[in-house]
Design a protein around this motif. Structure first.
Motif, short mmCIF file in Angstrom:
data_model
loop_
_atom_site.label_atom_id
_atom_site.label_comp_id
_atom_site.label_asym_id
_atom_site.label_seq_id
_atom_site.Cartn_x
_atom_site.Cartn_y
_atom_site.Cartn_z
N TRP A 4 42.75 4.02 36.21
CA TRP A 4 42.90 5.29 36.97
C TRP A 4 43.83 6.70 37.05
CZ3 TRP A 4 47.32 5.33 40.91
CH2 TRP A 4 47.30 6.71 41.37
N GLN A 5 45.03 5.64 35.82
CA GLN A 5 45.57 6.61 35.88
C GLN A 5 45.13 8.22 34.96
OE1 GLN A 5 48.73 7.96 37.11
NE2 GLN A 5 49.95 6.24 36.75
N ALA A 6 44.62 7.74 33.90
CA ALA A 6 44.09 8.29 32.75
C ALA A 6 42.61 9.76 33.22
CB ALA A 6 43.17 7.71 32.19
N GLU A 7 41.57 8.91 34.21
CA GLU A 7 40.38 8.79 34.79
C GLU A 7 40.65 9.92 36.06
OE1 GLU A 7 38.40 9.64 32.14
OE2 GLU A 7 39.62 8.50 30.92
N VAL A 8 41.17 9.00 37.23
CA VAL A 8 40.89 9.10 37.81
C VAL A 8 41.69 10.37 38.45
CG1 VAL A 8 40.61 9.04 40.47
CG2 VAL A 8 40.65 7.00 38.89
N ASP A 9 40.47 11.72 39.60
CA ASP A 9 41.45 12.85 39.57
C ASP A 9 42.97 12.89 40.52
OD1 ASP A 9 39.96 14.53 37.80
OD2 ASP A 9 38.64 15.37 39.37
N VAL A 10 43.90 13.87 40.36
CA VAL A 10 44.98 13.62 41.79
C VAL A 10 43.74 14.56 42.53
CG1 VAL A 10 47.20 13.98 41.91
CG2 VAL A 10 46.06 13.05 39.71
N GLU A 11 44.23 13.60 43.81
CA GLU A 11 43.53 13.93 45.07
C GLU A 11 44.92 14.83 45.44
OE1 GLU A 11 42.05 11.46 48.23
OE2 GLU A 11 41.80 10.26 47.02
N THR A 35 45.42 1.43 34.79
CA THR A 35 45.29 2.32 33.38
C THR A 35 44.35 3.59 33.33
OG1 THR A 35 46.39 0.56 32.36
CG2 THR A 35 45.96 2.20 30.99
#
Lengths: 220, 220
Positions: free
Chosen positions: A103-110, A101
């Motif tokens: 990762w989905q919310a905070e990590v930028d999409v490469e 969750t």
DNA sequence: CGTTGCATGTAAGGTGTTACATGATTAC
DNA sequence: GTAATCATGTAACACCTTACATGCAACG
């Protein structure tokens, strides 16, 4: 304290920060709630994930699973089959859900990565026989047609399941994607054909012997 | 004996056999006849190759060039700029052309590799906020629109040049590809929106607590 | 006169693959 | 009974990236 997507004070976050996409993909497979073995995970990845994401090698899936378990994001249980023949079944943990969750919310999409080997071949078409190019485009189109059909089947299989709405949507997306690929390939194919037809007279490629002409590749 | 695409008796062929795609891509950049430095190659790769093939890191381009030279497929010349500041300019050799032609004719096309990070996020949409998904789809669509425009520009720039017909074709192909991407993203976007709208009432995701339901991921 | 671009390269390390090795289970 | 499938894992290695280091040239 079940799921805290925005909790950057979470001391575990820094350990999650640099995990590669593949790790998240494998954890994602587990996030649908089914405990699975590495072998089953690989089969599922081949069947579904491969539509839109490179399916990792078996050995890598096993090492990802070990990493996930060492970080507490997944846990495994040994299940004995008949006599002493054990298999290890992995399941996601609450911490794993929290991590996903986050990762989905905070990590930028490469940015998506595309290595389109077919386009590369056509791009270097001046070093190839036109019939070779048309052949490989035809092959690609056929492969994509098959993938589109498979994606449709996957979409239909998941459509009714409430927990699989997003996979169903992506499967439909994949079907459209591969049908577009077919159109684009066939478009290229006809262009290659008309090019080779128009060059029946003035043959003998000038590339390589002529002085550098054409658009400046460096300073456009 | 200038170009022997089918000459498997060529003793060099076995040395070419396992070269990675990236090596061929770099050699391909040189095959348009222009001698270029590693730096220029990187810029060109970013500008053109990136539309359909992952652009390698600068340091990798340099090592590819050294490998190509060590195999006799490219040669370099030191060009002195002003005082002692040298740069190394690489050019393809006849052996390099022979190798590329052989590669085009004989080496199987590896399946295209796609790592669609956006599709991966949507596929795991049950672990994300719907507004996050729509935001990232919007971003993706915008990026693809820009890429399509850039590809159009690249196509137009090469169109008139006879040596750049294939690159022009692929640039057009890329423009279509990215415009399809936009359509597919927008399609997904509206689906996500209608899904989150219809779930305003019966919230509380069942995934994770419910017993394994849905299509069997292992045995379809 | 400092920032940006040009230009090259090394070192370290992670990602991910292939090949190998092993053995139980199931199906024909 | 033997072939395919299930199932796990190790070892070696290639690929590729990031970070670092260096210095000239050109632009404002």
């Amino acid at each position: 304290m079940t799921v805290q997507a925005k909790d950057d004070a979470n001391p575990d976050v820094h350990r999650w920060e640099k995990l590669p996409q593949t790790t998240w993909a494998v954890l994602g497979l587990l996030s649908f709630g089914r405990p699975l073995t590495g072998y089953q995970l690989k089969k599922w990845a081949d069947a579904i994930l491969a539509f839109f994401y490179w399916s990792p090698a078996v050995s890598q899936i096993y090492s990802e699973l070990r990493r996930l378990e060492s970080m507490g994001l997944a846990e495994s249980e040994l299940v004995a089959g008949k006599e002493t023949h054990q298999k290890r079944v992995y399941a996601i943990t609450p911490a794993g859900r929290e991590a996903l969750t986050w990762w989905q919310a905070e990590v930028d999409v490469e940015p998506p990565m595309l290595k389109h080997t077919v386009a590369l071949r056509v791009w270097l078409g001046h070093m190839a026989d036109p019939s070779r190019l048309t052949g490989l485009l035809r092959e690609h189109a056929d492969r994509c047609t098959a993938l589109a059909t498979a994606a449709d089947a996957a979409a239909e299989a998941s459509e009714s399941e409430p927990d699989f709405r997003f996979p169903a949507m992506v499967a439909e997306w994949a079907a459209s994607y591969y049908r577009s690929e077919v159109r684009h390939a066939e478009n290229l194919l006809s262009q290659v054909e008309s090019l080779s037809a128009s060059e029946l007279g003035p043959r003998e490629s000038s590339v390589g012997t002529a002085a550098p002409t054409g658009p400046d590749p460096v300073d456009p």
